[in-house]
Design a protein around this motif. Structure first.
Motif: not given
Length: 363
Positions: A182-188, A210-214, A259-269
């Motif tokens: 699970v890859i997270g992205h928080f914010g507008s 790696l079966k990502p879920l974004i 929701l954050f507790s179920e995130i594996d890592a956040f990514c911001y390109p």
């Protein structure tokens, strides 16, 4: 004989309508400065129906400084009242302090509406060396950057003592139990955050098995851009429409951190790279999950913000060299999730005291 103003600062706000990150920042900043100087702050509510010219005249006269944090509320709905307040501040000999979060990243129509505020302000408080340079490079109002000062930006939301469950959290938890990354992205979500770039990174992770879920925790900003349509079109093109979740507006901090507790890592390109104004990233840091983000464009971006710099130095925020491809981001994510997450103490009140002191010095 002119009486001494009753308040040190008048903050311009929009009351309950101010349901946005900027509105939250205005409220927290006024509260933090009030702690430094009890009874020294007041607020003027400006909406389509509240805040007549007479109200503004009286309120401005009651304070030594007027603080305006744009946008007051959805920028197309309340434009002229805050500008009138800043003009009256100049007319009545009050200090006008403008808080400016971004510049080149704004749509050109928004920049035009902000120009009178830049001209009226005695001081422009900014949070990023890059954004200050963008303003300085503007051919029309670049000279106003000489009035700017940098302040350290704190996060808008504090990690609560308890989290709230939700159907979305349960859905994400079930996906993790089934082996999804699970890859997270928080914010507008808007163009300069390059939401489609994260889709491309997800495609690379999928190719690696790696079966990502974004999971985008937030919603698209409505504007003249077609970012939402283009985002969904790109997800479909990559065959990832079922691998993406956009939460929409999340009402409470308890639910956000659930929701954050179920995130594996956040990514911001990020197109502009990491800047010291990214409050959404500071919110994510409090989860203890790793954050992979594009490195800053300005080498001294964090010189005014030692707390932000410390997060980078200790590895809570992992920088990716600018110009790197999706493979490099995928490498950093894969490497980060192998390390145990660390829930380090976060001095939320200290962060807000820092910015309150910096802004108070300008009042």
């Amino acid at each position: 004989m002119t009486s001494e103003p009753e308040y040190q600062a008048l903050f311009l706000g929009a009351g309950p309508e101010m349901q946005c990150g900027v509105g939250q920042f205005t409220r927290l900043l006024s509260e933090a400065i009030e702690k430094l100087d009890p009874g020294g702050c007041t607020t003027l509510t400006l909406t389509r129906r509240q805040g007549s010219a007479a109200d503004i005249w009286r309120a401005v006269g009651s304070a030594r400084s007027v603080v305006c944090n744009f946008p007051i509320v959805a920028w197309k709905r309340v434009i002229f009242r805050p500008l009138l307040a800043l003009a009256i501040a100049r007319l009545r000999g009050r200090r006008a302090v403008l808080i400016q979060h971004e510049w080149a990243g704004l749509h050109w129509l928004r920049r035009i509406t902000y120009i009178p505020a830049l001209l009226s302000a005695d001081t422009i408080v900014m949070f990023s060396a890059l954004v200050r340079r963008e303003l300085a490079d503007d051919p029309v109002v670049g000279w106003t950057a000489k009035k700017s000062v940098l302040a350290p930006l704190p996060p808008n939301i504090r990690a609560p003592a308890t989290i709230a469950d939700s159907k979305l959290r349960q859905r994400i938890a079930a996906a993790r139990e089934n082996g999804r990354l699970v890859i997270g992205h928080f914010g507008s979500i808007y163009p300069s955050k390059q939401p489609n770039a994260l889709l491309n990174i997800g495609a690379v992770l999928r190719e690696r098995g790696l079966k990502p879920l974004i999971v985008y925790i937030g919603s698209f900003i409505r504007g003249v851009d077609k970012v939402e349509e283009e985002f969904h079109a790109r997800a479909a093109e990559l065959g990832m429409a079922e691998d993406v979740i956009v939460s929409g507006y999340v009402a409470s901090d308890h639910e956000v951190f659930g929701l954050f507790s179920e995130i594996d890592a956040f990514c911001y390109p990020l197109e502009e790279g990491l800047t010291a104004r990214r409050g959404s990233i500071l919110a994510c840091v409090q989860s203890g999950r790793p954050i992979i983000v594009t490195g800053p464009a300005e080498p001294r971006e964090f010189d005014h913000h030692p707390r932000f710099k410390e997060l980078i130095n200790r590895g809570a925020i992992v920088l990716v060299a600018r110009g790197s491809g999706e493979e490099v981001y995928a490498d950093r994510i894969a490497s980060a999730i192998r390390r145990p997450s660390v829930q380090a103490p976060f001095d939320f009140d200290g962060w807000w005291q820092d910015v309150a002191q910096a802004v108070q010095a300008q009042l």
